[in-house]
Design an enzyme around this catalytic site. Sequence first.
Site, PDB file in Angstrom:
ATOM      1  N   TYR A  63      49.949  23.797  54.593  1.00 16.88           N
ATOM      2  CA  TYR A  63      48.545  23.502  54.296  1.00 16.88           C
ATOM      3  C   TYR A  63      47.673  24.021  55.423  1.00 16.88           C
ATOM      4  CZ  TYR A  63      46.920  21.501  50.082  1.00 16.88           C
ATOM      5  OH  TYR A  63      46.490  21.379  48.802  1.00 16.88           O
TER       6      TYR A  63
ATOM      7  N   GLU B   2      43.711  24.066  55.339  1.00 16.13           N
ATOM      8  CA  GLU B   2      42.276  24.029  55.018  1.00 16.13           C
ATOM      9  C   GLU B   2      41.448  24.417  56.235  1.00 16.13           C
ATOM     10  OE1 GLU B   2      41.466  20.151  53.443  1.00 16.13           O
ATOM     11  OE2 GLU B   2      42.060  20.730  51.416  1.00 16.13           O
TER      12      GLU B   2
ATOM     13  N   ASP C 206      31.839  43.849  41.587  1.00 17.74           N
ATOM     14  CA  ASP C 206      33.129  43.228  41.293  1.00 17.74           C
ATOM     15  C   ASP C 206      34.083  44.368  40.967  1.00 17.74           C
ATOM     16  OD1 ASP C 206      35.378  42.106  40.223  1.00 17.74           O
ATOM     17  OD2 ASP C 206      34.326  40.788  38.812  1.00 17.74           O
TER      18      ASP C 206
ATOM     19  N   THR D  24      40.063  41.285  42.751  1.00 18.38           N
ATOM     20  CA  THR D  24      41.406  40.730  42.697  1.00 18.38           C
ATOM     21  C   THR D  24      42.257  41.610  43.605  1.00 18.38           C
ATOM     22  OG1 THR D  24      41.983  42.165  40.858  1.00 18.38           O
ATOM     23  CG2 THR D  24      41.191  39.977  40.291  1.00 18.38           C
TER      24      THR D  24
ATOM     25  N   LYS E  14      45.523  44.100  40.759  1.00 20.44           N
ATOM     26  CA  LYS E  14      45.389  45.117  39.700  1.00 20.44           C
ATOM     27  C   LYS E  14      45.709  46.484  40.314  1.00 20.44           C
ATOM     28  CE  LYS E  14      42.393  41.972  37.161  1.00 20.44           C
ATOM     29  NZ  LYS E  14      41.075  41.697  36.565  1.00 20.44           N
TER      30      LYS E  14
ATOM     31  N   ARG F 110      49.059  38.236  43.215  1.00 20.83           N
ATOM     32  CA  ARG F 110      48.002  37.549  42.494  1.00 20.83           C
ATOM     33  C   ARG F 110      47.032  36.946  43.502  1.00 20.83           C
ATOM     34  NH1 ARG F 110      47.921  36.447  36.864  1.00 20.83           N
ATOM     35  NH2 ARG F 110      48.362  38.601  36.386  1.00 20.83           N
TER      36      ARG F 110
HETATM   37  C1  LIG Z   1      40.408  40.546  36.267  1.00 16.19           C
HETATM   38  C2  LIG Z   1      38.977  40.405  36.586  1.00 16.19           C
HETATM   39  C3  LIG Z   1      38.467  39.240  37.190  1.00 16.19           C
HETATM   40  C4  LIG Z   1      39.216  37.945  37.263  1.00 16.19           C
HETATM   41  O1  LIG Z   1      40.363  37.919  37.888  1.00 16.19           O
HETATM   42  P1  LIG Z   1      41.393  36.714  37.699  1.00 16.19           P
HETATM   43  O2  LIG Z   1      42.274  36.947  38.875  1.00 16.19           O
HETATM   44  O3  LIG Z   1      42.039  36.912  36.382  1.00 16.19           O
HETATM   45  O4  LIG Z   1      40.641  35.444  37.809  1.00 16.19           O
HETATM   46  C5  LIG Z   1      37.159  39.230  37.602  1.00 16.19           C
HETATM   47  N1  LIG Z   1      36.374  40.298  37.412  1.00 16.19           N
HETATM   48  C6  LIG Z   1      36.807  41.410  36.808  1.00 16.19           C
HETATM   49  C7  LIG Z   1      35.871  42.558  36.631  1.00 16.19           C
HETATM   50  C8  LIG Z   1      38.122  41.491  36.361  1.00 16.19           C
HETATM   51  O5  LIG Z   1      38.530  42.586  35.725  1.00 16.19           O
END
Ligand SMILES: *Cc1c(COP(=O)(O)O)cnc(C)c1O
Length: 422
Positions: free
Chosen positions: A55, A57, A201, A227, A230, A236
């Site tokens: 932990y 925080e 984003d 993220t 991807k 993750r």
């Molecule tokens: C995948 C995605 C997210 C969210 O990601 P999670 O890890 O699934 O919560 C946010 N914004 C965009 C543009 C995405 O493609």
Amino acid sequence: MTAPQPSLSDYDAEIAEMLRSEDERQRDSIRLIASENYASRAVMEASASTLTNKYAEGYPGRRYYEGMDVIDPLESLTIERAIALFGAEHANVQPYSGSPANLAILLALCEPGDVTMGLSLPAGGHLTHGWKVSATGIYYRSVQYGVRRDDQRIDMDEVRSMALEHRPKLIWAGHSAYPRLLDFEAFASIADEVGAHLVADIAHISGLVAGKAHPDPVPHCAAVSTTTHKTLRGPRGGLILCRQEHAKAIDKAVFPGLQGGPHCHTTAAKAVAFKEANTPEFRAYAAQIVSNAKALADAMLARGMSLVTGGTENHLLLVDLTNRDIGGRSAARALNRCGVELNANSIPFDPRKPFDPSGIRIGLAALTSRGMTESSMPAVAAFIDAAVQEAAKGDGAVPDDFAAKMRAQIKEFLADFAAPGL
Ligand SMILES: *Cc1c(COP(=O)(O)O)cnc(C)c1O
């Protein structure tokens, strides 16, 4: 009582068998889900470490728990690597995933009820950019821009006129299903004009940005979220980059604003992924993803498939199946039965319902991680085309023997391309 000591397969054969089957499935199918990838063995090892027990925080040097001998330097190093990789002023490596990262940015930069502006979901945007059912659309007043009807591209003139009309506090530039480059400079000049924070984003494209295969949002944005799993090919998780002036607000929003203890095992795996991404090999990987996407687009067009915007400049293609006599959902299901994994997706101005839309989305990050290059893309297109044609003939169903035969062919086709991390 102590925790059980036997190995997973000895202790819980049921779960062990499921994990084994999933390994096999990931090894033997053509994985084209645009948000997915194969994380490296090193990333997987860090993810599975004893840091899951810890932990922590707070932030390095300011924690609510003891025992930070390793955690503090680990998180500091992860932050340094994120900053070095993306050339940002500040990084927060604690977001659990992309969606919480986006909510943290709203918490930091907006008040509830403020107006935000994002690309609409049906045009390729993400739920967390203010779509009605998302917290980002419930607690903030969201207006949404779209794409042009004729060329299906984001219309920066529309973005500007909407921004002038609605005066948003925050503008999102980002997508989950848009096959073209984003013009962050143009977004920034609109945001400046109306006094909005520009937030990129880059969840889908952060591997391309890190690998210099996509224009860089960092110099133009108040904050950037992504993220890490991807195209960036890490564990993750989520990451926020921001200007120094917003650093305090962002950190406060992530913790204690939104989250509790960070997932330290994931932090370690993020550090490994940032190290991997800051190499010439990863830059070659990012360039290869884009080349593969273009080659697959060409091969699909040559087969008479129709693509949203007519092609791609990033890692993904959106196929419009309206000329193929089959819906996206049926096509995706049939393809999955044949060993090709992808998802149904709305296309702009989709005449069908979101749950059974007209398109399928294809991403090249995972296949490229297996070492595939342009020369394999005609074969991938041929598999997709054959399964879609067969499914269209059978009203969405493909005969068992057809599916089995294609699965076997695909297994053989993939045998030359080792799947990392498995
Ligand atoms: C995948 C995605 C997210 C969210 O990601 P999670 O890890 O699934 O919560 C946010 N914004 C965009 C543009 C995405 O493609």
